[in-house]
Write a protein that holds these residues in place. Sequence first.
Motif, mmCIF file in Angstrom:
data_model
loop_
_atom_site.group_PDB
_atom_site.id
_atom_site.type_symbol
_atom_site.label_atom_id
_atom_site.label_comp_id
_atom_site.label_asym_id
_atom_site.label_seq_id
_atom_site.Cartn_x
_atom_site.Cartn_y
_atom_site.Cartn_z
ATOM 1 N N ILE A 1 -6.240 6.779 2.432
ATOM 2 C CA ILE A 1 -5.293 5.916 3.141
ATOM 3 C C ILE A 1 -4.628 4.994 2.122
ATOM 4 C CG2 ILE A 1 -5.070 4.040 4.827
ATOM 5 C CD1 ILE A 1 -7.431 5.187 6.327
ATOM 6 N N MET A 2 -3.313 4.928 2.181
ATOM 7 C CA MET A 2 -2.636 3.871 1.412
ATOM 8 C C MET A 2 -2.642 2.645 2.312
ATOM 9 S SD MET A 2 1.265 3.692 0.051
ATOM 10 C CE MET A 2 2.111 2.114 0.050
ATOM 11 N N GLY A 3 -3.448 1.659 1.949
ATOM 12 C CA GLY A 3 -3.659 0.483 2.796
ATOM 13 C C GLY A 3 -2.431 -0.410 2.878
ATOM 14 N N SER A 4 -2.463 -1.294 3.848
ATOM 15 C CA SER A 4 -1.320 -2.171 4.111
ATOM 16 C C SER A 4 -1.098 -3.165 2.974
ATOM 17 C CB SER A 4 -1.598 -2.943 5.405
ATOM 18 O OG SER A 4 -0.583 -3.878 5.624
ATOM 19 N N MET A 5 0.159 -3.305 2.595
ATOM 20 C CA MET A 5 0.532 -4.324 1.590
ATOM 21 C C MET A 5 1.842 -4.948 1.997
ATOM 22 S SD MET A 5 0.002 -2.553 -2.065
ATOM 23 C CE MET A 5 0.435 -0.953 -1.442
ATOM 24 N N THR B 1 1.872 0.457 6.903
ATOM 25 C CA THR B 1 2.935 -0.452 6.436
ATOM 26 C C THR B 1 2.362 -1.842 6.160
ATOM 27 O OG1 THR B 1 3.439 -1.323 8.623
ATOM 28 C CG2 THR B 1 4.643 0.671 7.934
ATOM 29 N N GLY B 2 3.158 -2.685 5.549
ATOM 30 C CA GLY B 2 2.832 -4.107 5.457
ATOM 31 C C GLY B 2 2.791 -4.698 6.863
ATOM 32 N N GLY B 3 2.192 -5.862 6.994
ATOM 33 C CA GLY B 3 2.016 -6.456 8.314
ATOM 34 C C GLY B 3 3.343 -6.803 8.982
ATOM 35 N N ILE C 1 0.179 -4.025 12.823
ATOM 36 C CA ILE C 1 0.553 -5.178 13.649
ATOM 37 C C ILE C 1 -0.309 -6.358 13.191
ATOM 38 C CG2 ILE C 1 0.887 -6.047 15.977
ATOM 39 C CD1 ILE C 1 0.679 -3.216 17.043
ATOM 40 N N LEU C 2 0.362 -7.350 12.665
ATOM 41 C CA LEU C 2 -0.366 -8.503 12.123
ATOM 42 C C LEU C 2 0.144 -9.789 12.770
ATOM 43 C CD1 LEU C 2 -1.272 -9.278 8.469
ATOM 44 C CD2 LEU C 2 -0.125 -10.997 9.799
ATOM 45 N N HIS C 3 -0.738 -10.448 13.468
ATOM 46 C CA HIS C 3 -0.431 -11.784 13.990
ATOM 47 C C HIS C 3 -1.218 -12.749 13.115
ATOM 48 C CE1 HIS C 3 -0.185 -15.292 16.487
ATOM 49 N NE2 HIS C 3 0.417 -14.665 17.485
ATOM 50 N N GLY D 1 1.086 6.031 14.511
ATOM 51 C CA GLY D 1 0.093 5.167 15.120
ATOM 52 C C GLY D 1 0.288 3.747 14.647
ATOM 53 N N VAL D 2 -0.682 2.904 14.976
ATOM 54 C CA VAL D 2 -0.635 1.511 14.521
ATOM 55 C C VAL D 2 -1.982 1.141 13.926
ATOM 56 C CG1 VAL D 2 1.128 0.683 16.148
ATOM 57 C CG2 VAL D 2 -1.283 0.665 16.835
ATOM 58 N N GLU D 3 -1.960 0.167 13.047
ATOM 59 C CA GLU D 3 -3.206 -0.482 12.639
ATOM 60 C C GLU D 3 -3.164 -1.894 13.198
ATOM 61 O OE1 GLU D 3 -5.884 -0.642 8.801
ATOM 62 O OE2 GLU D 3 -4.220 -2.036 8.506
ATOM 63 N N VAL D 4 -4.181 -2.255 13.950
ATOM 64 C CA VAL D 4 -4.282 -3.616 14.472
ATOM 65 C C VAL D 4 -5.083 -4.417 13.456
ATOM 66 C CG1 VAL D 4 -5.210 -5.032 16.343
ATOM 67 C CG2 VAL D 4 -4.172 -2.805 16.861
#
Length: 681
Positions: A29-33, A64-66, A109-111, A165-168
């Motif tokens: 996985i290329m993690g979120s940045m 993706t980035g947040g 999705i970043l809050h 999809g999404v990453e929460v």
Amino acid sequence: MTASLPDTAYPHLLSPLDLGFTTLKNRVIMGSMHTGLEDRFWNYGKLAAFYRERARGGAGLIVTGGISPNRQGWLLPFGGTLNFRGDVFNHRRVTRAVHEEGGKILLQILHAGRYGYQPLVVSASNVKSPISPFRPRALTARGIESTIAAYVRCATLAQKAGYDGVEVMGSEGYLINQFLCARTNRRTDAWGGSIENRMRLPVEIVRRIRAAVGREFIVMVRHSVLDLVDGGNTWDEVVQVAQALANAGATILNTGYGWHEARIPTIVTSVPRAAFASVAARLRDAVRIPVVASNRINMPADAERLLAEGSADMVSMARPFLADPDWVNKAAAGHADRINTCIACNQACLDHTFANKRATCLVNPRACHETELVYTPTRQRKRIAVVGAGPAGLSAATVAAQRGHAVTLFDALERIGGQFNIAMRIPGKEEFAETIRYFGRQLELTGVELRLGQRVTREELVAAGYDDVIVATGVTMRRPRIEGIAHPKVLSYLDVLRDRAPVGPRVAIIGAGGIGFDTAEFLVHDANAPRPQPVADWAGEWGVDLDVAAPGGLVKPHGVTPARSIWLLQRKATRPGAGLGKTSGWVHRATLARNGVAMLAGVQYDRIDDAGLHITVGGQAKLLEVDNVVICAGQESLAELMPPEGQQGGPAFHKIGGAALAAELDAKRAIREGAELAARL
Ligand code: FAD
Ligand code: NAP
Ligand code: SF4
């Protein structure tokens, strides 16, 4: 190896992962940045190019980035938000680019909750964070409902935009984490108190997203498995939340370590590789959905080992994909030695993000500049001499040769790498050797003619008839004018770090810049201790309980025994180390403080003699009774090969890196200048 595994050096890493409704082509996985490009719609073309290269490079799943689900969730004012149909168009550019290259991509999705650097911030309770000046407003029950609705809307819009999809984002101390832990959740209603209530927010988010997007859409949750702050969750709570998230419809659990306000480093270069993998393994034993290991995984052999030993189902790497978009393809082709390794310095990625600048990468200046820094094949092959095989010269030589020029690279020393050979000797900076390995291999692959042990002169360069000469000869050490500077107890950082001069038990270091700090780090550590530091030693030194027997994984750190007594001095009145990297400087300061290093600012150096170093601080004369004084007082450019101004004829001379400007030199600038010049020639 089982029969079903691919026939490669990394069979587990390169195995597909069947999620039931879709299959990921490998375990990477290329993690979120946060790149900074996602915040402005006019940058989405650049963002799409950035992800396109990573998808083409073989990443199994990109995150993706947040992106915020609403304005209250912004990390920064006007940060990237997806809550409006009109935003879908921009995101389609990204998803199309990734899908055209055969990749898959999730929207994170970043809050930010109370970490938002903006006045609209909300949280579980109105407890201010130590890293934002804005006190959050506690969400009302209605506010919580509308926040959940915003997450769901964001996920459905992501689906419309073509995301897989999404990453929460539920870790690192952001909103969901703020609800999960009593540290920040002081509520007495149905959203606070027991863990069942505290986890209601993420569980409801996942449950309602799943209901809205259907079964065939990836919902990954980044779950905080080790909070690393007081008031963090116990292991039983971590597992209870994980199981509830899985039952609510999560497809994959990514793992997160440490809130941003934690005083324990989790990703800087001194954190041993894969330090947290054992915690991911514990979580994997407790849930039935795939679990992802993350943090300080940067090379295929480590990733393969984690997967083979069952620590995780997938590995997430973020910064390594800034450093090398082709990471997976190179691993798959058996060319791990060609990977441009992330050295975890944070200098061009996280430090840029915190300075509100576009992220890039110290070892790969093309990162996030894919459409701007382009290495097109040359139409006119030139003969180019590059003098100096430090980071600047290596970068210039390899890019110029890659473009088709005939390049000869000279260095006076018998090895390439310049000052990186010294940097990699600092405890915790062992990764810097990877950059030298990478460039060494690139020289071979691009056909650069390497001439080591050769100190060339301007006359020789002119006589050889080169079209261009790139002067990358770096710097020379500054020797301050202090009475007694020639005393035998005075050493330079080169004597200590490069030439291993014997150093006594009491030392004063003159100059508290990056090299002064590194020299202090070198001198307080036992030269015979194993390097890189074993994970258990590192965890003990920082007070990290990898067995998570203590809430949040925090325990009392082991004491340390410094190898020497050190004074670290500077003339400026500012706090020593203030100029170090935003996201790594605090780690250096904390390490030196733990080792008893005395830092003095506003120092006047009076003289050095048999008794030691005489200084004046705050108007008071003082003697530091030291065995050695080590000079780390900065550097000056070494550019004697440059022709006098106005000289006509001969090759075109250019200077880059330290040779161009010693002030505020770092490898980020050196490598970028080399690449930019070579891209133009
Ligand atoms: P150099 O690396 O100095 O290379 C110049 C090369 O030119 C040398 O190999 C030299 O032998 C050669 N040369 C000189 N004259 C001639 C000649 N006439 N003929 C042939 N060859 C010649 N930077 C960071 O960004 N992050 C860090 O964490 C970091 N840590 C550091 C830690 C230490 C202990 C040190 C010493 C430096 C550190 N740096 C760090 C600084 C970084 O290494 C330098 O900014 C970078 O190396 C500068 O690159 P350069 O190519 O301009 O020069
Ligand atoms: P530096 O950061 O510029 O620090 C030089 C130090 O010497 C300062 O503390 C300065 O403080 C002091 N000094 C300057 N002139 C002096 C004089 N005449 N007499 C006595 N003291 C003097 O340079 P550096 O430490 O040599 O590092 C070189 C570069 O490498 C840096 O720019 C840095 O970016 C890079 N580097 C980075 C890292 C990192 O972790 N990111 C680590 C190492 C190196 P006063 O003037 O206040 O005394
Ligand atoms: Fe890694 Fe440093 Fe590049 Fe960031 S800037 S991606 S930490 S090498």
